[in-house]
Design a protein around this motif. Structure first.
Motif, PDB file in Angstrom:
ATOM      1  N   LEU A   1       0.833  -1.208   0.000  1.00 39.10           N
ATOM      2  CA  LEU A   1       0.000   0.000   0.000  1.00 39.10           C
ATOM      3  C   LEU A   1       0.867   1.257   0.000  1.00 39.10           C
ATOM      4  O   LEU A   1       0.543   2.236  -0.679  1.00 39.10           O
ATOM      5  CB  LEU A   1      -0.932  -0.001   1.211  1.00 39.10           C
ATOM      6  CG  LEU A   1      -1.990  -1.099   1.246  1.00 39.10           C
ATOM      7  CD1 LEU A   1      -2.834  -0.980   2.512  1.00 39.10           C
ATOM      8  CD2 LEU A   1      -2.869  -1.077   0.013  1.00 39.10           C
ATOM      9  N   ASP A   2       1.966   1.217   0.748  1.00 36.26           N
ATOM     10  CA  ASP A   2       2.872   2.370   0.777  1.00 36.26           C
ATOM     11  C   ASP A   2       3.451   2.628  -0.612  1.00 36.26           C
ATOM     12  O   ASP A   2       3.613   3.788  -1.022  1.00 36.26           O
ATOM     13  CB  ASP A   2       4.013   2.134   1.774  1.00 36.26           C
ATOM     14  CG  ASP A   2       3.555   2.182   3.218  1.00 36.26           C
ATOM     15  OD1 ASP A   2       2.445   2.682   3.491  1.00 36.26           O
ATOM     16  OD2 ASP A   2       4.315   1.700   4.087  1.00 36.26           O
ATOM     17  N   GLN A   3       3.750   1.559  -1.342  1.00 40.41           N
ATOM     18  CA  GLN A   3       4.312   1.732  -2.683  1.00 40.41           C
ATOM     19  C   GLN A   3       3.263   2.238  -3.673  1.00 40.41           C
ATOM     20  O   GLN A   3       3.586   2.997  -4.587  1.00 40.41           O
ATOM     21  CB  GLN A   3       4.929   0.415  -3.149  1.00 40.41           C
ATOM     22  CG  GLN A   3       6.166   0.045  -2.330  1.00 40.41           C
ATOM     23  CD  GLN A   3       6.985  -1.065  -2.929  1.00 40.41           C
ATOM     24  OE1 GLN A   3       7.184  -1.110  -4.152  1.00 40.41           O
ATOM     25  NE2 GLN A   3       7.478  -1.962  -2.100  1.00 40.41           N
ATOM     26  N   LEU A   4       2.015   1.854  -3.485  1.00 38.05           N
ATOM     27  CA  LEU A   4       0.954   2.404  -4.317  1.00 38.05           C
ATOM     28  C   LEU A   4       0.809   3.903  -4.077  1.00 38.05           C
ATOM     29  O   LEU A   4       0.644   4.681  -5.021  1.00 38.05           O
ATOM     30  CB  LEU A   4      -0.376   1.712  -4.015  1.00 38.05           C
ATOM     31  CG  LEU A   4      -0.476   0.226  -4.334  1.00 38.05           C
ATOM     32  CD1 LEU A   4      -1.877  -0.286  -4.001  1.00 38.05           C
ATOM     33  CD2 LEU A   4      -0.135  -0.063  -5.784  1.00 38.05           C
ATOM     34  N   LEU A   5       0.875   4.293  -2.808  1.00 36.49           N
ATOM     35  CA  LEU A   5       0.767   5.712  -2.485  1.00 36.49           C
ATOM     36  C   LEU A   5       1.951   6.486  -3.058  1.00 36.49           C
ATOM     37  O   LEU A   5       1.795   7.598  -3.587  1.00 36.49           O
ATOM     38  CB  LEU A   5       0.704   5.899  -0.965  1.00 36.49           C
ATOM     39  CG  LEU A   5       0.371   7.302  -0.473  1.00 36.49           C
ATOM     40  CD1 LEU A   5      -1.049   7.703  -0.865  1.00 36.49           C
ATOM     41  CD2 LEU A   5       0.530   7.379   1.053  1.00 36.49           C
ATOM     42  N   ASP A   6       3.132   5.891  -2.989  1.00 35.92           N
ATOM     43  CA  ASP A   6       4.314   6.558  -3.535  1.00 35.92           C
ATOM     44  C   ASP A   6       4.215   6.685  -5.052  1.00 35.92           C
ATOM     45  O   ASP A   6       4.610   7.714  -5.620  1.00 35.92           O
ATOM     46  CB  ASP A   6       5.573   5.773  -3.159  1.00 35.92           C
ATOM     47  CG  ASP A   6       6.844   6.509  -3.542  1.00 35.92           C
ATOM     48  OD1 ASP A   6       7.044   7.648  -3.061  1.00 35.92           O
ATOM     49  OD2 ASP A   6       7.642   5.973  -4.335  1.00 35.92           O
TER      50      ASP A   6
END
Length: 225
Positions: free
Chosen positions: A73-78
């Protein structure tokens, strides 16, 4: 949104020590499907087990590339930050001879989904309703985008308050346009581009300004739109 647009910034070669032979699902496969799921079904449906089933791989393969679901999820946000926000800020900072040309640079984001993907942006906005942390990230992104546009107006001689209001009108009008799903044909939007430029800047665009932007759109936007 097409997979080509979705994956434009994600196509890298993934290699990991100890992995040999053919890899059935790559990191890009996981990210691509996670992004598609976020956009179509929302963050609650971005689940490791569900994604693995769709990719026809075991959950264990997920952990070659990601520490946890939160890491994904953090990588999607990034990814969202590095596309939608990044390109608006870059276009607003691009040197321009006139304020008309400065606004035209920002307009590029509204017609090229490789620069700004409205479906992804609204997926993040829906996510923000469920998560205070994402709400803060979204507020920060909106502020960064508006401030970059404000600074563009200020470089062309507008005072700070006027520049800020014009930036908010330009930016939030477009976000509202997407939220209403107006789906006007590009030909109709192009027919009004001179009026939009005049409204946002208070200045008269030249015929060359309009012609150059129309030419950019013709080269960029698929004819189906």
């Amino acid at each position: 949104m097409s997979c080509v647009v979705l994956m434009a910034a994600l196509e890298t070669t993934i290699q990991r020590a100890g992995v040999t032979g053919n890899i059935k699902a790559t990191r890009e496969d996981w990210l691509k499907l996670a992004l598609e799921t976020l956009i179509s079904d929302g963050v609650e449906r971005v689940r490791v087990l569900t994604l693995g089933q769709k990719l026809d791989v075991s959950r264990s393969s997920f952990y070659w590339y990601f520490k946890s679901r939160q890491d994904l999820l953090d990588q999607l946000l990034d990814y969202w930050r590095q596309t939608n926000t990044k390109f608006i800020v870059e276009r607003a900072r691009r040197p321009s001879a006139t304020v008309i040309r400065g606004v035209m640079s920002i307009f590029e984001c509204w017609v090229d989904e490789r620069l700004f993907d409205p479906q992804l942006d609204f997926a993040i906005r829906a996510w923000a309703r469920r998560s205070p942390a994402i709400r803060r990230a979204l507020d920060e992104a909106d502020e960064e985008r508006v401030n970059a546009i404000r600074d563009m107006f200020m470089r062309h001689g507008y005072d700070e308050v006027d520049a800020f209001v014009r930036a908010r009108v330009l930016y939030f009008m477009q976000i509202g346009y997407y939220s209403l799903e107006l789906n006007e044909p590009m030909s109709s939007r192009l027919a009004q581009v001179a009026s939009y430029l005049r409204s946002f800047t208070g200045q008269e665009p030249s015929p060359q300004d309009v012609e150059d932007f129309s030419r950019y759109v013709e080269k960029t936007v698929p004819r189906s739109r």
